[in-house]
Design an enzyme around this catalytic site. Structure first.
Site, PDB file in Angstrom:
ATOM      1  N   ALA A   1       0.859  -1.185   0.000  1.00  0.00           N
ATOM      2  CA  ALA A   1       0.000   0.000   0.000  1.00  0.00           C
ATOM      3  C   ALA A   1       0.892   1.230   0.000  1.00  0.00           C
ATOM      4  O   ALA A   1       2.027   1.196   0.483  1.00  0.00           O
ATOM      5  CB  ALA A   1      -0.917   0.008   1.220  1.00  0.00           C
ATOM      6  N   SER A   2       0.360   2.317  -0.538  1.00  0.00           N
ATOM      7  CA  SER A   2       1.125   3.563  -0.591  1.00  0.00           C
ATOM      8  C   SER A   2       0.225   4.696  -0.119  1.00  0.00           C
ATOM      9  O   SER A   2      -0.873   4.890  -0.649  1.00  0.00           O
ATOM     10  CB  SER A   2       1.599   3.812  -2.027  1.00  0.00           C
ATOM     11  OG  SER A   2       2.384   4.984  -2.086  1.00  0.00           O
TER      12      SER A   2
ATOM     13  N   SER B   1       0.079   8.848   1.971  1.00  0.00           N
ATOM     14  CA  SER B   1       0.528  10.213   1.727  1.00  0.00           C
ATOM     15  C   SER B   1       1.943  10.486   2.220  1.00  0.00           C
ATOM     16  O   SER B   1       2.690  11.222   1.581  1.00  0.00           O
ATOM     17  CB  SER B   1      -0.440  11.196   2.383  1.00  0.00           C
ATOM     18  OG  SER B   1      -0.631  10.862   3.742  1.00  0.00           O
TER      19      SER B   1
ATOM     20  N   GLN C   1       4.948   4.389   2.620  1.00  0.00           N
ATOM     21  CA  GLN C   1       4.383   3.234   1.934  1.00  0.00           C
ATOM     22  C   GLN C   1       4.796   1.970   2.677  1.00  0.00           C
ATOM     23  O   GLN C   1       5.722   1.975   3.488  1.00  0.00           O
ATOM     24  CB  GLN C   1       4.792   3.173   0.467  1.00  0.00           C
ATOM     25  CG  GLN C   1       6.230   2.871   0.180  1.00  0.00           C
ATOM     26  CD  GLN C   1       6.522   2.974  -1.328  1.00  0.00           C
ATOM     27  OE1 GLN C   1       5.904   3.753  -2.050  1.00  0.00           O
ATOM     28  NE2 GLN C   1       7.478   2.191  -1.810  1.00  0.00           N
TER      29      GLN C   1
ATOM     30  N   ASP D   1      -7.101   8.763  13.165  1.00  0.00           N
ATOM     31  CA  ASP D   1      -7.004   8.688  11.699  1.00  0.00           C
ATOM     32  C   ASP D   1      -7.749   7.450  11.211  1.00  0.00           C
ATOM     33  O   ASP D   1      -7.217   6.633  10.447  1.00  0.00           O
ATOM     34  CB  ASP D   1      -5.528   8.641  11.280  1.00  0.00           C
ATOM     35  CG  ASP D   1      -5.335   9.003   9.810  1.00  0.00           C
ATOM     36  OD1 ASP D   1      -6.250   9.612   9.231  1.00  0.00           O
ATOM     37  OD2 ASP D   1      -4.275   8.675   9.248  1.00  0.00           O
TER      38      ASP D   1
END
Length: 516
Positions: free
Chosen positions: A131-132, A134, A137, A287
């Site tokens: 996954a990458s 902001s 990653q 978050d």
């Protein structure tokens, strides 16, 4: 931030907007509609290039502008009630599909941080990122012990971009407070400072690992949520190694439905987890967008990405809990009183007027399921109402508000029929009952006992000092009183002498005039 850099950044932002054809969308907004004639000066007006769907254009623009803008898009992605579907669906891709950086860059960061080749640290390491996001990653790996892990790596030069954009936000906040009265009440610069702190905390992965460890302890053996284990021996400031988890992303509703997930249980546990973190632990995952939450069937959450967490002061925690409970009980007078007592609105505010204003906003939404309630609209109306009473935004509560909106977005996706009030109210009532119980008070006293015991031998000398100071203060006061009385008599004597001298002078002058 230096003004030349600010100007260059603004030019860059405008160039990115133009390159994705967003100038036409901006000129269609209510604010810029009177300036639509300026479109003729845009290169896109004459090129007539097809830039694709607006959602795609907005997503790509945010990706090109950098981490701060990506995070803004992530926050918006959960708000399908206030965004058109095509835009919301595209912004969801920002949660874990930001364009990755190269495998070679990732390897360089890892080896530099660990001080050893990757082959020494890991038995296997996947070159392709899982996954990458902001600011980082994630790659999968296997330890030499056979354990599956993920390796989180910070983006190269991410600090430079964040400092640049934070500087721009400070400048915008400065101008907003200078030319817009509401910005002062909103504490624009303080909110930017809070945002800066949050972002910079994300750049320290050791700090994130500490957050994960604390949350794992708080929810040890929980049936509602699982927190993966941290591998501290391989964790550094720019890399984090954590147990790999397997679950269904909470945003994959169709897959969850196919696998018979318990949506009602998930929704209720989501509310329970939120209130437990905020009120029991005073330490909450801030978050909680769908890219960071997975589901272990049928109804258990798995959380990842602990870069942003929030805490409240004891007084804010208590005021917030009492506000929530009063709100759930539809006791709007208590809500008004608590806002005044907490200092969130000025002390001179009339309780009756504030109570009536809150009731007019909140009463219509009760007894409605979550699908029929828009917290975005509710918060907007509360904001408009509070503005009449000079209510100031509390920067320390911004993270909590963001988290609450994320929770609503998740709940709306999972189980729109959730009765948020009836789910949360019993928890808060139990929290208050436990907090005020004799057992809790004794526990609090016992926690303070070592501190009191340490100071106990000093109490006699401190008491003597207080009494001695009091005695000397009394003596000093008595001496000062005598001196003041003496000075008063002297002033009276001087005053009488002056009067007698004036009378004598007048008499002498009168006699001299008479005998002339």
């Amino acid at each position: 931030m230096k003004h030349p850099k600010l100007i260059l950044r603004i030019i860059h932002i405008n160039w990115v907007l133009l390159s994705h054809g967003l100038d036409d969308l901006i000129l269609k907004t209510h604010l810029f509609r009177p300036l639509r004639f300026l479109a003729i000066f845009s290169p896109n007006f004459w090129r007539k290039k097809d830039f694709g769907e607006r959602g795609v254009r907005i997503r790509r623009t945010l990706e090109d502008l950098g981490p701060i803008y990506v995070k803004f898009g992530q926050a918006l992605s959960t708000r399908k009630d206030i965004l058109p579907d095509d835009i919301a669906d595209e912004l969801v891709k920002l949660q874990d599909k930001v364009p990755p950086f190269s495998d070679q860059q990732a390897r360089e960061v890892i080896e530099q941080q660990l001080g050893m080749p990757i082959e020494t640290a890991f038995a296997e390491f996947s070159a392709s990122p899982l996954a990458s996001a902001s600011v980082s990653q994630v790659h999968t790996a296997v330890l030499h012990t056979g354990e599956q892990v993920i390796v989180k790596v910070l983006r190269p030069d991410v600090e430079k971009w964040i400092h640049s954009d934070i500087g721009l936000l400070y400048e915008l906040a400065y101008f907003a407070e200078k030319f817009w009265d509401d910005a002062k009440r909103l504490h624009a610069k303080e909110i930017v400072a809070e945002f800066e702190k949050t972002l910079l905390d994300e750049l320290d992965l050791i700090r994130e690992a500490g957050n994960a460890a604390k949350l794992r302890r708080n929810f040890k053996n929980s049936e509602a949520i699982y927190i993966p284990e941290i591998h501290w021996e391989l964790t550094r400031k720019k890399i984090l190694v954590m147990e790999r988890i397997h679950g269904i992303p909470v945003g994959n509703i169709d897959e969850l439905r196919e696998n018979n997930a318990d949506f009602k249980l998930l929704a209720e546990r989501g509310v329970e987890i939120f209130f437990t973190q905020v009120f029991r632990d005073n330490f909450f995952h801030a978050d909680m967008h769908p890219g960071n939450i997975f589901v272990e069937l049928p109804g258990k959450y798995i959380a990842v990405d602990f870069g942003i967490v929030g805490t409240l002061s004891t007084s804010d925690q208590r005021y917030l809990a009492e506000n929530f409970l009063a709100f759930f009980n539809q006791d709007y007078r208590r809500v008004a009183e608590m806002h005044i007592a907490s200092g969130w609105v000025p002390a001179h505010t009339r309780v009756e007027e504030f109570e009536s204003a809150i009731r007019s906003v909140c009463e219509p939404i009760f007894d409605k399921p979550l699908k029929d309630i828009s917290f975005g609209l509710l918060l907007l109306r509360l904001f408009q109402t509070a503005r009449r009473f000079d209510m100031e935004v509390q920067p320390q509560l911004v993270l909590l508000q963001k988290t609450l909106l994320n929770i609503e977005g998740l709940g709306r996706q999972l189980y729109p029929e959730l009765d948020l009030w009836q789910t949360a109210k019993p928890f808060l009532e139990a929290w208050f009952k436990e907090r005020l119980s004799p057992k809790t008070k004794i526990k609090q006293a016992m926690q303070k006992f070592p501190e009191l015991a340490e100071k106990f031998p000093e109490i006699p000398s401190l008491l003597f000092q207080v009494l001695d100071d009091a005695a000397h203060t009394s003596e000093r006061a008595e001496r000062q009183s005598l001196q003041l009385e003496k000075m008063r008599h002297q002033m009276q004597d001087n005053q009488h002498g002056t009067i007698y001298a004036l009378l004598a002078s007048a008499t002498i002058i009168s006699v001299a005039i008479f005998f002339q």
